[in-house]
Design a protein around this motif. Sequence first.
Motif, PDB file in Angstrom:
ATOM      1  N   ILE A  40      -4.250 -11.163   1.680  1.00 51.02           N
ATOM      2  CA  ILE A  40      -4.194  -9.763   2.127  1.00 51.02           C
ATOM      3  C   ILE A  40      -3.710  -9.762   3.570  1.00 51.02           C
ATOM      4  N   GLU A  89      -0.211  -2.440   4.267  1.00 48.86           N
ATOM      5  CA  GLU A  89      -1.001  -3.572   3.811  1.00 48.86           C
ATOM      6  C   GLU A  89      -0.289  -4.217   2.622  1.00 48.86           C
ATOM      7  N   SER A  95      -1.826  -7.477   6.963  1.00 47.26           N
ATOM      8  CA  SER A  95      -1.470  -6.221   7.629  1.00 47.26           C
ATOM      9  C   SER A  95      -0.197  -6.451   8.433  1.00 47.26           C
ATOM     10  N   SER A  98       0.828  -1.210   0.000  1.00 49.50           N
ATOM     11  CA  SER A  98       0.000   0.000   0.000  1.00 49.50           C
ATOM     12  C   SER A  98       0.860   1.256   0.000  1.00 49.50           C
ATOM     13  N   ARG A 100      -5.608 -10.944   6.902  1.00 45.57           N
ATOM     14  CA  ARG A 100      -6.955 -10.402   6.939  1.00 45.57           C
ATOM     15  C   ARG A 100      -7.892 -11.125   5.993  1.00 45.57           C
TER      16      ARG A 100
END
Length: 395
Positions: free
Chosen positions: A94, A55, A96, A43, A86
Amino acid sequence: EIKMPYKQLWVRNLKLSHAGIYTCEYGSKKVRTSLHIFQLTISLDGHFLQNEVPELILMQNSSGHQPDLSITLFDSNNNRVTPQLRNKSHKKYIMSLKKLEAMDSGTWVCQVNSDSPLINQNISFTVKVLGFQNPDLERKYATVDSTVILSWHLNSQEIKWKEGFTGQLNWKQQESANAHELLDFNVTAQGQLHETKKSSSFLFEIPERKPESTIEVKLPKVHFNHSGQYQCQLEYQGRHAWSKIELVVMKVSANPAGPLSRGANMTLTCQVSGPLPPNAYLRWERVNGTKMDIKNSKQHEVKLEVNISAAGLWSCHLIEDSDRKISLHYHVEKAPVWIKHVIIGASVGGSLLAFALGCMCIISVIKWQRRRQRAKRMAQARQYLLENKTCHCQQ
């Protein structure tokens, strides 16, 4: 692109759609190669402020069944990082990461593993974390009338941050108080720092000579009310990061002030401007004194008083984890003998004067009462004569 003479096929700018089975035919021979493609996306294009949480999205594609992947991350210091998964599907993961610190800038590695088919792939990616080399909250101690320099070092030069950003320095005495802007600053894409002083009522200086990429203020003479939180904040694309320095100021006083007479007592007071951590306390002690001349504060106390009868040099220390952070001294002078005689003489003289004044007052009252009684008797005599007067006539 086919490379001769080794029959090499170069596929540039790989995409997930390029995954599949590639067959090389040479005469009657065929060689098949399965191309498994991973795509890792971070991200904000890998540009973060401290305390932000990145992320990561890992996608895979192949000709057959998508394997179940085991993912391990290593930060720029080669420390293992456990991501929070996640969302997970066979094609998309995905994750974090942790809150980032300024020291996390650098090259990270995403290690992808699978047993069937056998996969052991390392994917590198770059993370840049703009922030301060200071901790989020730092406590600094000072004594009244001392000189203090508060500084925040930006890491933009170290991580080669190529975009401009702005910031400001604010101060407030208490958490619930309004903040006062002391200065604002901006850093250009070339790394040049420009500062502008804002507050005119707060006495501070911006040093001319200081380390590069450093926000710094100098308090030439600290007052007790200079204590509080100094927050340096930077802003980039509407996002913010900050670092605070809490300034705690110490002062001492005596009651009564002045020399200490023999047999007299004095109260020394040591006070700090803000709350102390649980592992910190205040201590009064007399230099070259005994254990009886030592007194410690209780936990969370910000004011310590000690009643003394001995002159000498007394010191108040602020101790944190057995380490003396700051000390402030108070010299209690012993009153000379002539001062004692003057005091005694003044006391005796004052007593005699008070006695004399008392006697004079009593004598004055007695005289006044006598005059009043005499006037009363004369008035009674005149009244008697008027009531009993006789008129004599001649015949």
